[in-house]
Every structure is written in structure tokens, then in C-alpha cells.
Design a protein around this motif. Structure first.
Motif, PDB file in Angstrom:
ATOM      1  N   SER A   8       0.628   5.595  -6.464  1.00  0.00           N
ATOM      2  CA  SER A   8      -0.138   6.564  -5.680  1.00  0.00           C
ATOM      3  C   SER A   8      -0.219   6.229  -4.190  1.00  0.00           C
ATOM      4  CB  SER A   8      -1.550   6.714  -6.246  1.00  0.00           C
ATOM      5  OG  SER A   8      -2.253   5.489  -6.123  1.00  0.00           O
ATOM      6  N   VAL A   9       0.125   5.014  -3.825  1.00  0.00           N
ATOM      7  CA  VAL A   9       0.134   4.614  -2.420  1.00  0.00           C
ATOM      8  C   VAL A   9       1.482   3.967  -2.119  1.00  0.00           C
ATOM      9  CG1 VAL A   9      -0.936   3.161  -0.643  1.00  0.00           C
ATOM     10  CG2 VAL A   9      -2.362   4.222  -2.413  1.00  0.00           C
ATOM     11  N   LEU A  10       2.220   4.573  -1.205  1.00  0.00           N
ATOM     12  CA  LEU A  10       3.494   4.018  -0.763  1.00  0.00           C
ATOM     13  C   LEU A  10       3.375   3.672   0.711  1.00  0.00           C
ATOM     14  CD1 LEU A  10       5.904   6.634  -2.401  1.00  0.00           C
ATOM     15  CD2 LEU A  10       5.178   4.442  -3.338  1.00  0.00           C
ATOM     16  N   LEU A  11       3.879   2.517   1.078  1.00  0.00           N
ATOM     17  CA  LEU A  11       3.821   2.068   2.463  1.00  0.00           C
ATOM     18  C   LEU A  11       5.211   1.708   2.959  1.00  0.00           C
ATOM     19  CD1 LEU A  11       0.765  -0.361   2.218  1.00  0.00           C
ATOM     20  CD2 LEU A  11       0.757   2.015   3.022  1.00  0.00           C
ATOM     21  N   ALA A  12       5.475   1.993   4.216  1.00  0.00           N
ATOM     22  CA  ALA A  12       6.686   1.526   4.883  1.00  0.00           C
ATOM     23  C   ALA A  12       6.239   0.492   5.904  1.00  0.00           C
ATOM     24  CB  ALA A  12       7.415   2.682   5.565  1.00  0.00           C
ATOM     25  N   CYS A  13       6.883  -0.665   5.856  1.00  0.00           N
ATOM     26  CA  CYS A  13       6.491  -1.760   6.746  1.00  0.00           C
ATOM     27  C   CYS A  13       7.699  -2.274   7.510  1.00  0.00           C
ATOM     28  CB  CYS A  13       5.882  -2.906   5.941  1.00  0.00           C
ATOM     29  SG  CYS A  13       4.397  -2.425   5.041  1.00  0.00           S
ATOM     30  N   CYS A  14       7.424  -2.770   8.688  1.00  0.00           N
ATOM     31  CA  CYS A  14       8.420  -3.478   9.491  1.00  0.00           C
ATOM     32  C   CYS A  14       7.775  -4.816   9.829  1.00  0.00           C
ATOM     33  CB  CYS A  14       8.774  -2.678  10.743  1.00  0.00           C
ATOM     34  SG  CYS A  14      10.066  -3.459  11.725  1.00  0.00           S
ATOM     35  N   GLY A  15       8.264  -5.851   9.178  1.00  0.00           N
ATOM     36  CA  GLY A  15       7.592  -7.135   9.303  1.00  0.00           C
ATOM     37  C   GLY A  15       6.213  -7.032   8.684  1.00  0.00           C
ATOM     38  N   LYS A  16       5.197  -7.407   9.425  1.00  0.00           N
ATOM     39  CA  LYS A  16       3.818  -7.331   8.935  1.00  0.00           C
ATOM     40  C   LYS A  16       3.140  -6.025   9.339  1.00  0.00           C
ATOM     41  CE  LYS A  16       3.118 -12.285   8.756  1.00  0.00           C
ATOM     42  NZ  LYS A  16       2.269 -13.417   9.097  1.00  0.00           N
ATOM     43  N   GLU A  17       3.849  -5.167  10.060  1.00  0.00           N
ATOM     44  CA  GLU A  17       3.278  -3.920  10.558  1.00  0.00           C
ATOM     45  C   GLU A  17       3.526  -2.773   9.574  1.00  0.00           C
ATOM     46  OE1 GLU A  17       3.767  -0.905  14.389  1.00  0.00           O
ATOM     47  OE2 GLU A  17       5.196  -2.531  14.107  1.00  0.00           O
ATOM     48  N   THR A  18       2.470  -2.080   9.188  1.00  0.00           N
ATOM     49  CA  THR A  18       2.608  -0.862   8.386  1.00  0.00           C
ATOM     50  C   THR A  18       2.943   0.269   9.349  1.00  0.00           C
ATOM     51  OG1 THR A  18       1.027  -1.627   6.745  1.00  0.00           O
ATOM     52  CG2 THR A  18       1.445   0.745   6.815  1.00  0.00           C
ATOM     53  N   ILE A  19       4.082   0.925   9.116  1.00  0.00           N
ATOM     54  CA  ILE A  19       4.540   1.958  10.048  1.00  0.00           C
ATOM     55  C   ILE A  19       4.419   3.366   9.469  1.00  0.00           C
ATOM     56  CG2 ILE A  19       6.036   0.376  11.306  1.00  0.00           C
ATOM     57  CD1 ILE A  19       8.426   1.597   9.772  1.00  0.00           C
ATOM     58  N   ALA A  20       4.172   3.469   8.165  1.00  0.00           N
ATOM     59  CA  ALA A  20       4.025   4.788   7.546  1.00  0.00           C
ATOM     60  C   ALA A  20       3.344   4.631   6.192  1.00  0.00           C
ATOM     61  CB  ALA A  20       5.381   5.456   7.374  1.00  0.00           C
ATOM     62  N   PHE A  21       2.762   5.749   5.733  1.00  0.00           N
ATOM     63  CA  PHE A  21       2.082   5.741   4.437  1.00  0.00           C
ATOM     64  C   PHE A  21       2.300   7.070   3.743  1.00  0.00           C
ATOM     65  CE2 PHE A  21      -0.809   7.662   7.393  1.00  0.00           C
ATOM     66  CZ  PHE A  21      -1.392   8.700   6.674  1.00  0.00           C
ATOM     67  N   CYS A  22       2.143   7.052   2.420  1.00  0.00           N
ATOM     68  CA  CYS A  22       2.238   8.259   1.599  1.00  0.00           C
ATOM     69  C   CYS A  22       1.218   8.109   0.472  1.00  0.00           C
ATOM     70  CB  CYS A  22       3.647   8.405   1.037  1.00  0.00           C
ATOM     71  SG  CYS A  22       3.842   9.767  -0.116  1.00  0.00           S
ATOM     72  N   LEU A  23       0.196   8.960   0.478  1.00  0.00           N
ATOM     73  CA  LEU A  23      -0.826   8.951  -0.556  1.00  0.00           C
ATOM     74  C   LEU A  23      -0.599  10.137  -1.469  1.00  0.00           C
ATOM     75  CD1 LEU A  23      -3.955   8.247   1.687  1.00  0.00           C
ATOM     76  CD2 LEU A  23      -2.448   6.593   0.569  1.00  0.00           C
ATOM     77  N   ASN A  24      -0.625   9.898  -2.763  1.00  0.00           N
ATOM     78  CA  ASN A  24      -0.348  10.964  -3.720  1.00  0.00           C
ATOM     79  C   ASN A  24      -1.112  10.714  -5.006  1.00  0.00           C
ATOM     80  OD1 ASN A  24       1.794   9.753  -5.841  1.00  0.00           O
ATOM     81  ND2 ASN A  24       2.106   8.829  -3.837  1.00  0.00           N
ATOM     82  N   LYS A  25      -1.139  11.734  -5.855  1.00  0.00           N
ATOM     83  CA  LYS A  25      -1.916  11.624  -7.086  1.00  0.00           C
ATOM     84  C   LYS A  25      -1.227  12.391  -8.204  1.00  0.00           C
ATOM     85  CE  LYS A  25      -6.598  12.546  -8.811  1.00  0.00           C
ATOM     86  NZ  LYS A  25      -6.640  11.407  -9.648  1.00  0.00           N
TER      87      LYS A  25
END
Length: 110
Positions: A8-25
Motif C-alpha cells: 500500500s506504500v511505495l517509495l522511490a529513493c535516491c540514496g537516503k532521500e525519498t524522491i517520490a511516493f505512491c499510496l494506495n489501498k
């Protein structure tokens, strides 16, 4: 959210930085894409499209057949990302959530 559904939670990261998110159900055989976003300095690099593809990979595992979502009529950036990813705009809801106009979108996943 992830305690109930690990996808339900997807994250895109570059190194330790979260650069994008996707919340779904998961919702009765479909997936509701409730919110996705990309950090402003990462926009235009395909990160949003990549997250949507990752979300699509979860459909079979979650025994679903489509993803659906909404956008504000004024949110042209999200609309372009959804259109490029193959989502179909199915209707316009006038004065809906928060009294604003929204489009509903869907994508069937085979």
C-alpha cells in the motif's frame, strides 16, 4: 497502512532521500490509488511513471483487475502522467470532494 497491506506504500529513493511516493489501498477487488507525488526537483525524469509501473506489478499478487483514482480537474501534471501510463479518464465529478471538480481514472491490468 503497510501493517494491513505491504504493497500500500511505495517509495522511490535516491540514496537516503525519498524522491517520490505512491499510496494506495486494496478495495474489493480493485486498487484505489489515493495519492502519488514526486519531489519537484525530480519531476520530468519518469519517476512517477516508474512508481505507477511498480504499482501495476502488485495487482496480480493482490488478486485485483484494475487500478482507479481521481485528480482535481486543475491538476494537469498528474493527468499527463496518468494518460502516458495508459489510464482512461472515465468521468467528471462536479463539486465533489471539498466542493471541487474531479476526474475519475481507471486502468485495467491484464
Amino acid at each position: 497502512m503497510t501493517a494491513e497491506d505491504r504493497d500500500s506504500v511505495l517509495l522511490a529513493c535516491c540514496g537516503k532521500e525519498t524522491i517520490a511516493f505512491c499510496l494506495n489501498k486494496y478495495d474489493d477487488g480493485v486498487i484505489w490509488l489515493s495519492w502519488f507525488g514526486v519531489a519537484e526537483n525530480w519531476r520530468g525524469n519518469g519517476v512517477g511513471a516508474m512508481l505507477l509501473k511498480e504499482l501495476e506489478k502488485t495487482v496480480a499478487v493482490r488478486d485485483c483487475h484494475k487500478i482507479w483514482c481521481d485528480t482535481r480537474v486543475s491538476n494537469r501534471i498528474s493527468q499527463r502522467v496518468l494518460q502516458k501510463a495508459g489510464y482512461e479518464r472515465i468521468c467528471k465529478l462536479k463539486r465533489h470532494w471539498y466542493g471541487q471538480d474531479f476526474y475519475l481514472w481507471q486502468k485495467f491490468i491484464d
